[in-house]
Design a protein around this motif. Structure first.
Motif, PDB file in Angstrom:
ATOM      1  N   MET A  30       0.830  -1.196   0.000  1.00  0.00           N
ATOM      2  CA  MET A  30       0.000   0.000   0.000  1.00  0.00           C
ATOM      3  C   MET A  30       0.874   1.259   0.000  1.00  0.00           C
ATOM      4  SD  MET A  30      -3.021  -1.289   0.049  1.00  0.00           S
ATOM      5  CE  MET A  30      -3.943   0.199   0.304  1.00  0.00           C
ATOM      6  N   THR A  31       1.899   1.264   0.846  1.00  0.00           N
ATOM      7  CA  THR A  31       2.779   2.427   0.939  1.00  0.00           C
ATOM      8  C   THR A  31       3.538   2.652  -0.357  1.00  0.00           C
ATOM      9  OG1 THR A  31       3.034   1.962   3.299  1.00  0.00           O
ATOM     10  CG2 THR A  31       4.581   3.524   2.329  1.00  0.00           C
ATOM     11  N   SER A  32       3.945   1.566  -0.991  1.00  0.00           N
ATOM     12  CA  SER A  32       4.693   1.691  -2.249  1.00  0.00           C
ATOM     13  C   SER A  32       3.839   2.301  -3.353  1.00  0.00           C
ATOM     14  CB  SER A  32       5.231   0.326  -2.688  1.00  0.00           C
ATOM     15  OG  SER A  32       4.206  -0.519  -3.201  1.00  0.00           O
ATOM     16  N   ARG A  33       2.549   1.956  -3.383  1.00  0.00           N
ATOM     17  CA  ARG A  33       1.664   2.535  -4.406  1.00  0.00           C
ATOM     18  C   ARG A  33       1.451   4.022  -4.136  1.00  0.00           C
ATOM     19  NH1 ARG A  33       3.251  -0.547  -7.882  1.00  0.00           N
ATOM     20  NH2 ARG A  33       4.794  -0.852  -6.217  1.00  0.00           N
ATOM     21  N   TRP A  34       1.415   4.403  -2.869  1.00  0.00           N
ATOM     22  CA  TRP A  34       1.323   5.811  -2.504  1.00  0.00           C
ATOM     23  C   TRP A  34       2.571   6.563  -2.951  1.00  0.00           C
ATOM     24  CZ3 TRP A  34       4.432   7.499   1.891  1.00  0.00           C
ATOM     25  CH2 TRP A  34       4.316   8.872   2.144  1.00  0.00           C
ATOM     26  N   VAL A  35       3.757   5.996  -2.704  1.00  0.00           N
ATOM     27  CA  VAL A  35       5.002   6.676  -3.084  1.00  0.00           C
ATOM     28  C   VAL A  35       5.084   6.851  -4.599  1.00  0.00           C
ATOM     29  CG1 VAL A  35       7.504   6.369  -3.187  1.00  0.00           C
ATOM     30  CG2 VAL A  35       6.321   6.080  -1.031  1.00  0.00           C
ATOM     31  N   LEU A  36       4.604   5.865  -5.345  1.00  0.00           N
ATOM     32  CA  LEU A  36       4.602   6.019  -6.800  1.00  0.00           C
ATOM     33  C   LEU A  36       3.644   7.124  -7.242  1.00  0.00           C
ATOM     34  CD1 LEU A  36       4.790   2.352  -8.117  1.00  0.00           C
ATOM     35  CD2 LEU A  36       6.571   4.109  -8.183  1.00  0.00           C
TER      36      LEU A  36
ATOM     37  N   GLU B 240       5.454  10.311  -6.668  1.00  0.00           N
ATOM     38  CA  GLU B 240       6.485  10.519  -7.688  1.00  0.00           C
ATOM     39  C   GLU B 240       5.942  11.312  -8.876  1.00  0.00           C
ATOM     40  OE1 GLU B 240      10.126   7.635  -9.023  1.00  0.00           O
ATOM     41  OE2 GLU B 240       8.116   6.964  -9.578  1.00  0.00           O
ATOM     42  N   LYS B 241       4.641  11.248  -9.106  1.00  0.00           N
ATOM     43  CA  LYS B 241       4.013  12.021 -10.187  1.00  0.00           C
ATOM     44  C   LYS B 241       3.806  13.484  -9.794  1.00  0.00           C
ATOM     45  CE  LYS B 241       1.111   7.979 -11.276  1.00  0.00           C
ATOM     46  NZ  LYS B 241      -0.305   7.525 -11.286  1.00  0.00           N
ATOM     47  N   LEU B 242       3.802  13.746  -8.485  1.00  0.00           N
ATOM     48  CA  LEU B 242       3.385  15.056  -7.982  1.00  0.00           C
ATOM     49  C   LEU B 242       4.493  15.861  -7.324  1.00  0.00           C
ATOM     50  CD1 LEU B 242       0.161  13.614  -6.343  1.00  0.00           C
ATOM     51  CD2 LEU B 242       0.220  15.016  -8.414  1.00  0.00           C
ATOM     52  N   ARG B 243       5.562  15.211  -6.935  1.00  0.00           N
ATOM     53  CA  ARG B 243       6.687  15.864  -6.305  1.00  0.00           C
ATOM     54  C   ARG B 243       7.963  15.465  -7.045  1.00  0.00           C
ATOM     55  NH1 ARG B 243       3.080  18.379  -4.592  1.00  0.00           N
ATOM     56  NH2 ARG B 243       2.550  18.846  -2.420  1.00  0.00           N
TER      57      ARG B 243
ATOM     58  N   THR C 174      -4.333   3.006   4.358  1.00  0.00           N
ATOM     59  CA  THR C 174      -5.195   2.276   3.438  1.00  0.00           C
ATOM     60  C   THR C 174      -6.484   3.055   3.210  1.00  0.00           C
ATOM     61  OG1 THR C 174      -6.217   0.137   2.930  1.00  0.00           O
ATOM     62  CG2 THR C 174      -6.353   0.864   5.206  1.00  0.00           C
ATOM     63  N   PRO C 175      -6.956   3.122   1.958  1.00  0.00           N
ATOM     64  CA  PRO C 175      -6.259   2.739   0.739  1.00  0.00           C
ATOM     65  C   PRO C 175      -5.129   3.712   0.438  1.00  0.00           C
ATOM     66  CG  PRO C 175      -8.293   3.859   0.196  1.00  0.00           C
ATOM     67  CD  PRO C 175      -8.296   3.692   1.687  1.00  0.00           C
ATOM     68  N   ALA C 176      -4.309   3.401  -0.551  1.00  0.00           N
ATOM     69  CA  ALA C 176      -3.213   4.297  -0.915  1.00  0.00           C
ATOM     70  C   ALA C 176      -3.781   5.618  -1.432  1.00  0.00           C
ATOM     71  CB  ALA C 176      -2.344   3.638  -1.986  1.00  0.00           C
ATOM     72  N   PRO C 177      -3.421   6.756  -0.803  1.00  0.00           N
ATOM     73  CA  PRO C 177      -3.982   8.045  -1.241  1.00  0.00           C
ATOM     74  C   PRO C 177      -3.606   8.370  -2.681  1.00  0.00           C
ATOM     75  CG  PRO C 177      -2.925   8.242   0.904  1.00  0.00           C
ATOM     76  CD  PRO C 177      -2.534   6.901   0.355  1.00  0.00           C
ATOM     77  N   LYS C 178      -4.488   9.099  -3.318  1.00  0.00           N
ATOM     78  CA  LYS C 178      -4.272   9.522  -4.704  1.00  0.00           C
ATOM     79  C   LYS C 178      -4.272  11.051  -4.781  1.00  0.00           C
ATOM     80  CE  LYS C 178      -4.791   5.326  -6.665  1.00  0.00           C
ATOM     81  NZ  LYS C 178      -5.120   4.529  -5.465  1.00  0.00           N
ATOM     82  N   GLY C 179      -3.664  11.565  -5.845  1.00  0.00           N
ATOM     83  CA  GLY C 179      -3.717  12.989  -6.130  1.00  0.00           C
ATOM     84  C   GLY C 179      -3.195  13.851  -5.000  1.00  0.00           C
ATOM     85  N   GLU C 180      -3.897  14.937  -4.739  1.00  0.00           N
ATOM     86  CA  GLU C 180      -3.438  15.907  -3.751  1.00  0.00           C
ATOM     87  C   GLU C 180      -3.341  15.305  -2.353  1.00  0.00           C
ATOM     88  OE1 GLU C 180      -1.762  19.240  -2.324  1.00  0.00           O
ATOM     89  OE2 GLU C 180      -2.057  18.653  -4.416  1.00  0.00           O
ATOM     90  N   GLU C 181      -4.209  14.339  -2.040  1.00  0.00           N
ATOM     91  CA  GLU C 181      -4.130  13.678  -0.725  1.00  0.00           C
ATOM     92  C   GLU C 181      -2.794  12.958  -0.572  1.00  0.00           C
ATOM     93  OE1 GLU C 181      -7.191  11.857   1.301  1.00  0.00           O
ATOM     94  OE2 GLU C 181      -8.034  13.878   1.355  1.00  0.00           O
ATOM     95  N   ALA C 182      -2.314  12.328  -1.643  1.00  0.00           N
ATOM     96  CA  ALA C 182      -1.015  11.656  -1.599  1.00  0.00           C
ATOM     97  C   ALA C 182       0.098  12.660  -1.362  1.00  0.00           C
ATOM     98  CB  ALA C 182      -0.775  10.901  -2.907  1.00  0.00           C
ATOM     99  N   ALA C 183       0.034  13.789  -2.043  1.00  0.00           N
ATOM    100  CA  ALA C 183       1.062  14.820  -1.889  1.00  0.00           C
ATOM    101  C   ALA C 183       1.047  15.415  -0.491  1.00  0.00           C
ATOM    102  CB  ALA C 183       0.857  15.911  -2.938  1.00  0.00           C
ATOM    103  N   LYS C 184      -0.146  15.663   0.049  1.00  0.00           N
ATOM    104  CA  LYS C 184      -0.251  16.214   1.405  1.00  0.00           C
ATOM    105  C   LYS C 184       0.328  15.267   2.440  1.00  0.00           C
ATOM    106  CE  LYS C 184      -4.233  17.888   2.609  1.00  0.00           C
ATOM    107  NZ  LYS C 184      -5.729  17.975   2.722  1.00  0.00           N
TER     108      LYS C 184
END
Length: 212
Positions: A20-26, A29-32, A174-184
C-alpha cells in the motif's frame, strides 16, 4: 534543471502494508520532484531470532513462504541490475495482493514473465543455501540500520537538510492516497520525520489493506 530527490524504499514483496505504501510513493512521484530507488528487506530475516515468540501460523509463513519472493527479487537484481527491482516488485505485488494469488511459486513465475525476466530465476525461490544470501542480508541491514529493530517493512529514507538521510517506517495507510491527498501525506510525513527527537504517531488499525 534540478535533480530529483532520491527516495530509498525498502520492501518485502509479501507485506500488504508495504505494498500500500509503495503505491502511494509512486503516486507521489508524479506530484513531487522525487525518484524512488527500490531495495529489498526481509520479514524472514527481521524475525529469524524471534520465531519462538511469534504465533504459529506467522512463524510457519516466515519459515516457508516469506523467503521465495525476496530471493527471486535479489537474484534478478544481481543478474539484471537495479532497474528491474521496482518493475518486478510491481508485478509481484499486483499478483500477490490486488489479484489475490498469494506468494505462490506460480504467481512469482508469472510476475517474472510479466516484466520479461528469464523464467529460470524462479529456481532461486527455493534455493537453500541461497547464492545471494549475503547481498539480501546486506540490503536488509542497510534499511533496518537506519530506523532500528522495532519496526518492519517498509522503510523510507530521504535526504535531510544537512545532507544526512532521514529514515522512517511506514506510513501505514489504506487505501493508498491519490492525487493531492497523496502529496499532502508526503509533505506532512517529511515534516514530522525531520524534527529531531520525533519518533512516533500511531492509532489502532480499524480496517485491513484496501487494494484498488
Amino acid at each position: 534543471m534540478s535533480e530529483k530527490t532520491p527516495v530509498d524504499f525498502w520492501f518485502d514483496p509479501l507485506c500488504p502494508w508495504a505494498w500500500m505504501t509503495s503505491r502511494w510513493v509512486l503516486e507521489v512521484e508524479k506530484l513531487r520532484d522525487i525518484e524512488v530507488r527500490w531495495h529489498v528487506m526481509s520479514l524472514a530475516v527481521l524475525n529469524e531470532d524471534k520465531l519462538d515468540d511469534l504465533p504459529e501460523n506467522y512463524r510457519e509463513m516466515l519459515s516457508t513462504t516469506a523467503w521465495a519472493p525476496v530471493r527471486v527479487v535479489v537474484a534478478a537484481q544481481q543478474k539484471h541490475g537495479d532497474e528491474v527491482v521496482g518493475k518486478l516488485y510491481t508485478a509481484l505485488g499486483t499478483r500477490f495482493h490486488n489479484e489475490g494469488q498469494g506468494a505462490t511459486r506460480e504467481a512469482i513465475a508469472a510476475a517474472l514473465d510479466d516484466v520479461g525476466l528469464p523464467a529460470g530465476l524462479i529456481d532461486y525461490a527455493d534455493q537453500d543455501p541461497f547464492e545471494f544470501d549475503a547481498e539480501l542480508r546486506a540490503s536488509h541491514k542497510e534499511g533496518i540500520d537506519k530506523v532500528g529493530q522495532e519496526v518492519g517493512t517498509p522503510v523510507i529514507a530521504v535526504p535531510g537538510s544537512d545532507g544526512e538521510q532521514i529514515a522512517f517506517f511506514g506510513p501505514v495507510v489504506t487505501p493508498a492516497p491519490k492525487g493531492e491527498e497523496a502529496a499532502k501525506l508526503w509533505d506532512g510525513t517529511l515534516m514530522v520525520a525531520s524534527i529531531p527527537g520525533f519518533y512516533e504517531i500511531k492509532r489502532t488499525r480499524t480496517q485491513g489493506p484496501i487494494f484498488d
